[in-house]
Design a protein around this motif. Structure first.
Motif, short mmCIF file in Angstrom:
data_model
loop_
_atom_site.label_atom_id
_atom_site.label_comp_id
_atom_site.label_asym_id
_atom_site.label_seq_id
_atom_site.Cartn_x
_atom_site.Cartn_y
_atom_site.Cartn_z
N HIS A 98 0.85 -1.29 0.13
CA HIS A 98 0.23 -0.24 -0.14
C HIS A 98 0.84 1.22 -0.06
CE1 HIS A 98 -4.20 -1.51 0.44
NE2 HIS A 98 -3.67 -2.55 0.83
N ALA A 99 1.97 1.29 0.79
CA ALA A 99 3.02 2.37 0.91
C ALA A 99 3.50 2.72 -0.68
CB ALA A 99 3.92 2.27 1.77
N LEU A 100 3.98 1.60 -1.15
CA LEU A 100 4.47 1.77 -2.55
C LEU A 100 3.51 2.18 -3.71
CD1 LEU A 100 6.81 -1.33 -2.53
CD2 LEU A 100 7.45 1.01 -2.36
N HIS A 101 2.46 1.57 -3.47
CA HIS A 101 1.25 2.08 -4.32
C HIS A 101 1.08 3.71 -4.15
CE1 HIS A 101 -2.36 1.94 -6.74
NE2 HIS A 101 -2.82 2.48 -5.83
N ALA A 102 0.97 3.86 -2.70
CA ALA A 102 0.69 5.42 -2.69
C ALA A 102 1.49 6.20 -3.29
CB ALA A 102 0.57 5.61 -1.21
N GLN A 103 2.74 5.88 -3.05
CA GLN A 103 4.01 6.85 -3.46
C GLN A 103 3.99 6.88 -4.98
OE1 GLN A 103 7.66 5.19 -3.95
NE2 GLN A 103 8.86 6.71 -3.11
N ALA A 104 3.77 5.72 -5.88
CA ALA A 104 3.64 5.74 -7.28
C ALA A 104 2.49 6.60 -7.85
CB ALA A 104 3.56 4.53 -7.97
N HIS A 105 1.21 6.34 -7.07
CA HIS A 105 0.04 6.91 -7.51
C HIS A 105 -0.02 8.41 -7.39
CE1 HIS A 105 -4.34 7.40 -8.10
NE2 HIS A 105 -4.17 8.16 -7.07
N HIS A 106 0.58 8.92 -6.08
CA HIS A 106 0.86 10.42 -6.01
C HIS A 106 1.66 10.94 -7.04
CE1 HIS A 106 1.26 14.13 -4.13
NE2 HIS A 106 0.10 13.96 -3.50
N LEU A 114 -9.89 14.60 -2.57
CA LEU A 114 -9.83 15.19 -1.40
C LEU A 114 -8.99 14.11 -0.62
CD1 LEU A 114 -13.04 16.83 -0.68
CD2 LEU A 114 -10.98 17.94 -1.14
N ALA A 115 -9.07 12.87 -0.91
CA ALA A 115 -8.39 11.68 -0.33
C ALA A 115 -6.82 11.82 -0.40
CB ALA A 115 -9.08 10.45 -0.60
N GLU A 116 -6.57 12.57 -1.53
CA GLU A 116 -5.11 12.67 -1.80
C GLU A 116 -4.57 13.78 -1.84
OE1 GLU A 116 -5.44 11.53 -5.98
OE2 GLU A 116 -6.10 9.55 -5.64
N ALA A 117 -5.20 14.69 -0.90
CA ALA A 117 -4.78 16.28 -0.88
C ALA A 117 -3.53 16.09 0.01
CB ALA A 117 -5.90 16.72 -0.06
N GLY A 118 -2.60 17.23 -0.14
CA GLY A 118 -1.40 17.35 0.43
C GLY A 118 -0.44 16.88 -0.31
N PHE A 123 0.29 11.91 1.77
CA PHE A 123 -0.37 10.84 1.40
C PHE A 123 0.06 9.51 1.82
CE2 PHE A 123 -1.69 8.36 -2.45
CZ PHE A 123 -2.99 8.24 -2.03
N ILE A 124 1.21 9.53 1.83
CA ILE A 124 1.99 8.12 2.18
C ILE A 124 1.85 7.81 3.78
CG2 ILE A 124 4.22 6.89 2.71
CD1 ILE A 124 5.13 8.47 0.12
N THR A 125 1.71 9.01 4.77
CA THR A 125 1.43 9.02 5.95
C THR A 125 0.14 8.38 6.34
OG1 THR A 125 3.18 10.71 6.35
CG2 THR A 125 1.47 10.14 8.16
N ARG A 126 -0.84 9.04 5.61
CA ARG A 126 -2.27 8.54 5.67
C ARG A 126 -2.63 7.27 5.37
NH1 ARG A 126 -3.48 13.91 3.54
NH2 ARG A 126 -4.15 12.73 1.59
N THR A 127 -2.02 6.79 4.38
CA THR A 127 -2.18 5.25 3.78
C THR A 127 -1.49 4.44 4.63
OG1 THR A 127 -1.87 6.01 1.49
CG2 THR A 127 -1.46 3.88 1.94
N ILE A 128 -0.24 4.73 5.21
CA ILE A 128 0.45 3.88 6.27
C ILE A 128 -0.45 3.56 7.66
CG2 ILE A 128 2.43 3.63 7.93
CD1 ILE A 128 4.10 4.49 5.41
#
Length: 257
Positions: A98-106, A114-118, A123-128
């Motif tokens: 999930h963390a790797l996906h969040a980094q690549a997605h952002h 809104l879920a990806e704001a910031g 975004f990685i912090t919220r995902t983790i």
């Protein structure tokens, strides 16, 4: 008095051997219901103990295997390929995926919702944090049932004992026989329910404490790994990773966007 009459009288006055079978046979509907509740509690408790024990063993084994691969991988691309090939079968690989996906997605899409704001860091912090909450919930599943069984089973057994003593004393009072042998047997049989309640509760309490401690230790390890993973994804290095794994561990390279 002839022989047949004597035999009949002897059979009538012959003492009944007290025990579990006689207690069940003499119990009313309430007593049998309480015993059934304790049996269900015991089956549920041992089923949960077996299921969670097997799950904990497999989780620890798979986690150790993934962590060994993770800290010896050449790059996060290799980690991503490993997860894509074999799937996320443990909390550490689940968190990493999930963390790797969040980094690549952002990196590709930015803050499109809104879920990806910031920033990417946010975004990685919220995902983790979300994955950690999910894993904590998964670790604690079933523990409430074990705690409830451990806390209530003795009282169910005690209620069965009180109910049995009450009916035994009523029967003794109606018969008019108040000698010790007439009182001790029925009262002693009624105490069986308290023993059954304790036999159901003790394994549940021991298992609950053992699983709870194991979950705390595992959660601490997962939190530490999440901190290192977050630091590497956002800063390019994981603090303490080399010290934990030894000098021969190759540092990970960031995944390509």
């Amino acid at each position: 008095m002839d022989a047949s009459t004597a035999l009949t009288t002897a059979a009538t006055v012959a003492p009944v051997n007290p025990g579990f079978g006689h207690f069940i046979a003499q119990s009313d509907a309430v007593g049998k219901f309480l015993l059934g509740v304790l049996v269900v509690m015991s089956v549920a408790s041992w089923a949960l103990i077996a299921a969670k024990g097997l799950t904990q063993y497999l989780r620890n084994k798979r986690s150790a295997s993934f962590l060994d691969f993770f800290w010896n991988a050449r790059s996060l691309d290799a980690v991503q390929a490993e997860i894509s090939t074999h799937g996320a079968r443990d909390p550490f690989s689940h968190l990493s995926a999930h963390a790797l996906h969040a980094q690549a997605h952002h990196a590709r899409h930015g803050a499109a919702r809104l879920a990806e704001a910031g920033s990417a860091n946010d975004f990685i912090t919220r995902t983790i944090k979300k994955v950690l909450d999910e894993e904590t919930t998964r670790l604690e599943s079933g523990l409430t049932t074990l705690a409830t069984i451990g806390a209530t089973a003795p009282f169910v057994g005690l209620f069965g004992t009180v109910w049995g003593v009450y009916h035994a004393l009523l029967a003794i009072g109606m018969s008019g026989a108040g000698t010790l042998d007439k009182v001790a047997g029925p009262v002693g049989e009624a105490l069986i329910m308290t023993g059954i309640g304790l036999a159901v509760a003790i394994p549940a309490v021991i298992a609950y404490n053992a699983f709870n401690r194991g979950n705390r230790v595992f959660s601490a390890r997962l939190d530490a790994f999440a901190y290192e993973l977050h630091s590497f994804l956002t800063l390019g290095e994981a603090p303490g990773a080399a010290a934990q794994q030894g000098a021969n561990v190759r540092p990970l390279k960031p995944a390509t966007a």
